[in-house]
Scaffold this active site. Structure first.
Site, mmCIF file in Angstrom:
data_model
loop_
_atom_site.group_PDB
_atom_site.id
_atom_site.type_symbol
_atom_site.label_atom_id
_atom_site.label_comp_id
_atom_site.label_asym_id
_atom_site.label_seq_id
_atom_site.Cartn_x
_atom_site.Cartn_y
_atom_site.Cartn_z
ATOM 1 C CD1 TRP A 29 -3.085 1.181 1.060
ATOM 2 C CD2 TRP A 29 -1.540 2.332 2.175
ATOM 3 N NE1 TRP A 29 -3.653 2.383 1.447
ATOM 4 C CE2 TRP A 29 -2.717 3.111 2.131
ATOM 5 C CE3 TRP A 29 -0.428 2.875 2.829
ATOM 6 C CZ2 TRP A 29 -2.816 4.367 2.713
ATOM 7 C CZ3 TRP A 29 -0.510 4.128 3.404
ATOM 8 C CH2 TRP A 29 -1.702 4.864 3.348
ATOM 9 C CB SER A 95 3.721 -3.622 2.933
ATOM 10 O OG SER A 95 3.125 -2.787 3.890
ATOM 11 C CG MET A 96 -2.469 -4.346 1.447
ATOM 12 S SD MET A 96 -3.391 -2.951 0.767
ATOM 13 C CE MET A 96 -2.731 -2.916 -0.926
ATOM 14 C CG ASP A 219 8.811 -2.070 8.957
ATOM 15 O OD1 ASP A 219 8.074 -1.076 9.065
ATOM 16 O OD2 ASP A 219 8.594 -2.993 8.158
ATOM 17 C CG HIS A 248 7.422 -0.712 5.548
ATOM 18 N ND1 HIS A 248 7.028 -1.893 6.147
ATOM 19 C CD2 HIS A 248 6.480 -0.436 4.599
ATOM 20 C CE1 HIS A 248 5.901 -2.309 5.602
ATOM 21 N NE2 HIS A 248 5.549 -1.448 4.648
#
Length: 267
Positions: A29, A95-96, A219, A248
């Site tokens: 995202w 991530s997402m 992160d 991240h």
């Protein structure tokens, strides 16, 4: 065939490059498949097939008003893998995209996937729950969602600055911003609510394939203590690889290392 039609009629974009062992990339995202540009370059040179999917609402996929749940994303991924007849893939979710991959493995019984790579995953739980007090407070996430509602351009710029632990060029952060601005506003809001609220712990129990979790120790978006470490403990055949100089955005913080790790794992 860059667009594949999901069962609800929405066209999902997939870029399919190269030949050899397939690696399927699911973006984070609010980005799209092009965030993995430097992974594609390396892996294609190493003889892999790289498939980058734009989740609906993002990049070159159709952007309907409606459902942006992990179930919906996982079903779209299945439609792509079936249409492209992908087998024995390494599914790599960032991530997402890591949350989507987690749901896919449970919802679709690990279909067509032999290995799972989770990169700084938004999985299994991000915000605190009654039985997970370690999670982030909603107030840590909600400003991103409110920013998407009121000034998405600024929110994307702020988020780009949050991604990295190492110094990145202004041009790199500008490029990340531009990827985020290709998404629809509604998809950005709705899918953020999805990864904020999801509890994927039951899905984790269903993962049996060899799994590598790649996570930056710095992160601040999906802290390793509540994601990577929890996943390593919860997935029966998982190993957590710590990236000591990454936040991240480990695909840019330590590009060479993640590329080599992915090639070694997927080969």
């Amino acid at each position: 065939m860059p667009h594949i039609t999901a069962e609800d009629g929405v066209d999902v974009f997939a870029r399919d490059l190269g030949e050899g062992d397939p690696v399927v990339f699911l973006h984070g995202w609010p980005l799209n498949h092009r965030m993995f540009e430097y992974q594609y370059t390396y892996l294609l040179d190493e003889g892999f097939r790289c498939i980058g999917i734009d989740l609906r609402g993002y990049g070159e996929s159709e952007k309907p008003y409606g459902d942006y749940s992990y179930d919906r994303f996982a079903d779209d991924v299945r439609a792509v893998l079936d249409e492209l007849d992908v087998d024995d893939a390494t599914l790599a979710g960032f991530s997402m995209g890591g949350g989507t991959a987690t749901r896919y493995m449970s919802r679709h019984d690990e279909a067509r996937v032999d290995k799972l790579a989770l990169l700084a995953p938004a999985s299994p739980v991000i915000i605190e729950k009654p039985d997970f007090p370690e999670g982030l407070d909603e107030s840590d996430v909600n400003p991103l969602i409110e920013g998407a509602r009121t000034d998405r351009a600024k929110m994307n710029a702020d988020f780009a600055e949050m991604l990295f632990h190492t110094d990145q060029s202004d041009e790199m952060t500008d490029w990340i911003w531009s990827l985020g601005m290709e998404a629809s506003g509604q998809a950005t809001i709705a899918s953020a609510e999805t990864w904020r609220d999801a509890d994927l712990r039951p899905d984790v129990d269903d993962i049996t394939v060899p799994t590598k979790i790649y996570h930056g120790v710095h992160d601040e978006v999906t802290p390793i203590e509540i994601t990577g470490e929890v996943l390593e403990e919860g997935i029966e055949n998982a190993e957590l690889i710590r990236f000591e100089n990454s936040g991240h955005g480990l695909v840019a913080d330590e590009t060479e290392t993640i590329n080599e790790q992915l090639a070694d794992f997927a080969g």
